[in-house]
Design a protein around this motif. Structure first.
Motif, short mmCIF file in Angstrom:
data_model
loop_
_atom_site.label_atom_id
_atom_site.label_comp_id
_atom_site.label_asym_id
_atom_site.label_seq_id
_atom_site.Cartn_x
_atom_site.Cartn_y
_atom_site.Cartn_z
N GLN A 40 0.81 -1.22 0.00
CA GLN A 40 0.00 0.00 0.00
C GLN A 40 0.85 1.28 0.00
N ARG A 41 2.16 1.12 0.00
CA ARG A 41 3.11 2.22 -0.18
C ARG A 41 3.04 3.26 0.94
N TRP A 42 2.76 2.82 2.16
CA TRP A 42 2.91 3.79 3.25
C TRP A 42 4.07 3.44 4.17
N GLY A 43 4.96 2.65 3.62
CA GLY A 43 6.19 2.40 4.37
C GLY A 43 7.36 3.07 3.70
N ASP A 44 8.54 2.87 4.25
CA ASP A 44 9.76 3.40 3.65
C ASP A 44 10.65 2.29 3.13
#
Lengths: 85, 350
Positions: free
Chosen positions: B25-29
């Protein structure tokens, strides 16, 4: 930095120096600056030439302290010639 | 107990499940994250005097509304210790100060990113590294998580994503998060926070818009003034951002000085202003160093003085010494300037 560990290391070195009539005293241990100050006493040394040259002595003391103190520290040796590093 | 307002989701009770979801979901780094359960988020919120629904501001580049709760969610994911959360809030307040210029810094082609410098009595307690390896590798929890929390807020609340909302060409390692402390006890000068008007008992975060870390080394200059001179020439490298600007009157460069050098330099420069003045006096390049077209640009901008010198920046106080690092000496670093940004120092409130 644990002062007891530093004192034990300095005492270990002092015992060796006393064999030649010299001595080593712990002056201060400052955990805030990681600075250790010791004083070398060779006034009563029966054989001054037997005491290691100051630069070597600093290395030997530093190695002895490193065995008991894992973190980095600065060692200042007061005496006939003050050394730090 | 405060009721959290953020949307919730159910994830398998398996660290890999949450990590993989963050990637999807692309909310990490890109690195593993701690699942922000209610209990964990509330533990962080308990360490700040601010209400969970307090709006800290609109975070660029997409101007997402940053609440204290959202900061706590991202700080939890970063692994921030609950009692260290006030540092995250202070850093975000600095980022949101107009003078820090967050929109420009989060969208630019440059690599610039918040670099956090911490002063105060709790650096060691929270694992904010200021001794050997403090810019990377020392692995203190505070250093590894506080800066990361700010980066996650920029990503998840501000919407900063390279190649999309951010035009950064390279980025930099500090975009994962950079946070280090000043070794105040080894500094011969007032600390960075004290120079900003705080006292030693206060916990303070200074946010520098740093382009990167530029290392230099020396074993050849015994005279402290010679060392300061060479540092000055080193930081005045010809493609420094300051030479791209109309003037050199904004921004700062952080001079990271190891404790051994600091002690040596203080013998000649007992006041930090003396050191800043000397370094500034020598931080210039002769106009002849530049290629002809570049020379004309600098002349047209009025950057060349009557002696043919192009000064790096306008004032000594733009060169900001910070004492930290190991006792090996020999090395210094410059945290170079984006120029169009001013360092913000903010107290961490409890």
């Amino acid at each position: 930095m644990n002062e007891t560990d530093v004192a034990a290391a300095v005492e270990e070195m002092a015992e060796l120096l006393r064999l030649d009539g010299g001595d080593l005293h712990l002056v201060s241990v400052d955990p805030a600056t990681d600075r250790i100050e010791v004083r070398l006493d060779i006034e009563d040394a029966s054989c001054v030439e037997c005491i290691l040259p100051p630069e070597h002595l600093r290395t030997v003391i530093s190695d002895a302290v490193s065995k008991r103190v894992p973190s980095e520290f600065e060692l200042i040796v007061h005496g006939p010639r003050t050394l730090s590093g | 107990m405060t009721a959290l307002q953020s949307p919730t989701m159910q994830v398998d009770d398996d660290p890999m499940a949450f990590y993989e979801l963050s990637l999807e979901q692309r909310w990490g780094d890109g690195a593993p994250l701690i699942p922000p359960t209610d209990e964990r988020v509330l533990a962080l919120l308990a360490s700040t005097p601010y209400a969970a629904d307090r709006e800290l501001g609109l975070l660029p580049p997409k101007y997402g509304t940053l609440t204290v709760e959202l900061a706590a969610v991202n700080a939890t994911m970063a692994g921030v210790e609950p009692e260290a959360f006030p540092f995250v809030i202070a850093a975000l307040e600095g980022v949101l100060s107009p003078e820090w210029n967050a929109y420009a810094l989060t969208t630019t082609t440059s690599s610039v990113h918040p670099m956090l410098i911490v002063n105060g009595p709790t650096r060691e307690r929270f694992g904010i590294d200021f001794k050997a390896g403090c810019l990377g590798g020392a692995a203190g929890r505070g250093s590894m998580t506080i800066g990361r929390a700010v980066s996650l807020c920029l990503r998840n609340v501000g919407g900063q994503r390279p190649g999309e909302t951010s035009r950064t060409v390279f980025g930099q390692p500090a975009r994962f998060g950079l946070c280090f402390g000043e070794w105040e006890e080894r500094s011969p000068w007032p600390s960075l926070a004290e120079r900003a008007g705080f006292d030693r008992a206060q916990e303070v975060v200074s946010v520098h818009g740093g382009k990167g870390n530029f290392p230099f080394a020396d074993v050849n200059n015994d005279d402290p003034a010679d060392l300061a001179y060479m540092i000055a020439k080193c930081i005045a490298f010809p493609l420094n951002n300051w030479y791209l600007e109309m003037t050199g009157d904004s921004g700062q460069l952080v001079l990271v000085i190891n404790p051994i050098w600091a002690e040596r330099l203080a013998r000649t420069f007992p006041d930090v202003e003396d050191l800043q003045g000397y370094v500034h006096e020598h931080a210039w390049q002769p106009i002849d160093l530049f290629r002809p077209t570049n020379q004309q640009v600098l002349i047209d901008k009025g950057r060349v003085d009557d002696k043919g010198r192009v000064y790096l920046c306008g004032r000594p106080d733009q060169l900001v010494p910070v004492v930290c690092g190991g006792l090996g000496g020999l090395h210094g670093q410059a945290l170079t300037s984006f120029v169009q940004s001013e360092i913000q120092s903010v107290e961490a409130r409890r």
